[in-house]
Every structure is written in C-alpha cells, then in structure tokens.
Scaffold this motif. Sequence first.
Motif, PDB file in Angstrom:
ATOM      1  N   GLU A  81      16.747 -11.768 -37.389  1.00 10.18           N
ATOM      2  CA  GLU A  81      17.369 -10.877 -36.408  1.00 10.18           C
ATOM      3  C   GLU A  81      16.302 -10.009 -35.736  1.00 10.18           C
ATOM      4  O   GLU A  81      16.310  -9.820 -34.518  1.00 10.18           O
ATOM      5  CB  GLU A  81      18.410 -10.018 -37.123  1.00 10.18           C
ATOM      6  N   ILE A  86      18.411 -14.575 -34.409  1.00  9.58           N
ATOM      7  CA  ILE A  86      19.799 -14.496 -34.883  1.00  9.58           C
ATOM      8  C   ILE A  86      20.333 -13.123 -34.509  1.00  9.58           C
ATOM      9  O   ILE A  86      19.594 -12.142 -34.472  1.00  9.58           O
ATOM     10  CB  ILE A  86      19.858 -14.688 -36.425  1.00  9.58           C
ATOM     11  N   LEU A 102      23.383 -17.716 -33.849  1.00 13.20           N
ATOM     12  CA  LEU A 102      22.098 -18.174 -33.336  1.00 13.20           C
ATOM     13  C   LEU A 102      21.974 -17.746 -31.876  1.00 13.20           C
ATOM     14  O   LEU A 102      22.859 -18.032 -31.057  1.00 13.20           O
ATOM     15  CB  LEU A 102      22.007 -19.697 -33.455  1.00 13.20           C
TER      16      LEU A 102
END
Length: 171
Positions: A81, A86, A102
């Motif tokens: 992330e 993500i 995603l």
Amino acid sequence: MTTRWLTPEEQRAWRAYVAATHLLEDAIDRQLQQDAGMPHLYYSILANLSEAPERRLRMTDLAEKTKITRSRLTYAVTRLEKDGLIRRENCRWDKRGSIAALTDEGMAVLERTAPGHVETVRTFLFDQLTDEQVEQLEEICTGIARALEGDGERPSVDEVPWLRRSSPSCS
C-alpha cells in the motif's frame, strides 16, 4: 507410537525435494527482487488480486489464498500500500473486515514483472521436465496439498491458484 523412519530412498527423495524447492524459491525471489524490488510473497499477493473479481479480495480470503497468517498479510499489504500497488478499502458488508484492492500501478508492475517471472519458472522447473513428468508433478503436488488441507478431497484448480494451467501471473 512407533516412529516410521524414512527409508534410504525416501530420505534421498526428501532431501532432493527440500534442496530443489529452496533453490527454486531463491531463484524466483532473486528474479522478483531484481525486476520489481519485491519478494515472491508480495508478487503472489498481487497475482491473486489480479485474478479476483474487480481485482479485490477480503483480507481474510487473501490470507487463505496465499497461505499466510493474517498478521503477515497485514504487514505485506501495508508495504504494498505504501508503494501504491494496493489500496485498502472498508468492507461494505462486514464492518470488521477490509478489502485489498490492486491499483492500476500494481497491475502495471505485475504485467511488467510477469514475463521474467514466468521465464524463471519455465527455465528452472518446466524446462527440466518431460511432459509426463509435468503431469506427475501436478499429481504429486495435488496429493500433498490434499493431505495437508485435510479434507480428503482433491482441491479444485480454482481453489489452488498455482495449479491453474492458464494463469498468466504464474503465482
């Protein structure tokens, strides 16, 4: 209970299996570190998300698919992330749950990395086997997975992503 020691043949097979799997995992990790700056686990997370509807999975489902603990997955997703690969979302139907999604950037990284990953897998695994041995490998690994999952049923190809024949992501 009496210990059922391995026979010399089983011992050789076991040691060959351990050596081969460790060496293959090392080769895959080196390739993925070089091409994408990530370990195989992170690539597998991206690959599983790329195959999911709308490229999203509940974190608990993603942990199950990647065969890792939820805490280890949380750590990996936090890193992915931070890299913009993500995005975490709230789960609309379960306030306690969260979704891993995603991103387009994550999909682009996966698409750039997949050819090298597939070539590594092909070179070090499938190029070393005959067609008959590939079938045997599938049977052997499916049997082992079935025993480890403990349900006595052969897992479907959809339940075990690495058994998919047409998977472009080669997770």
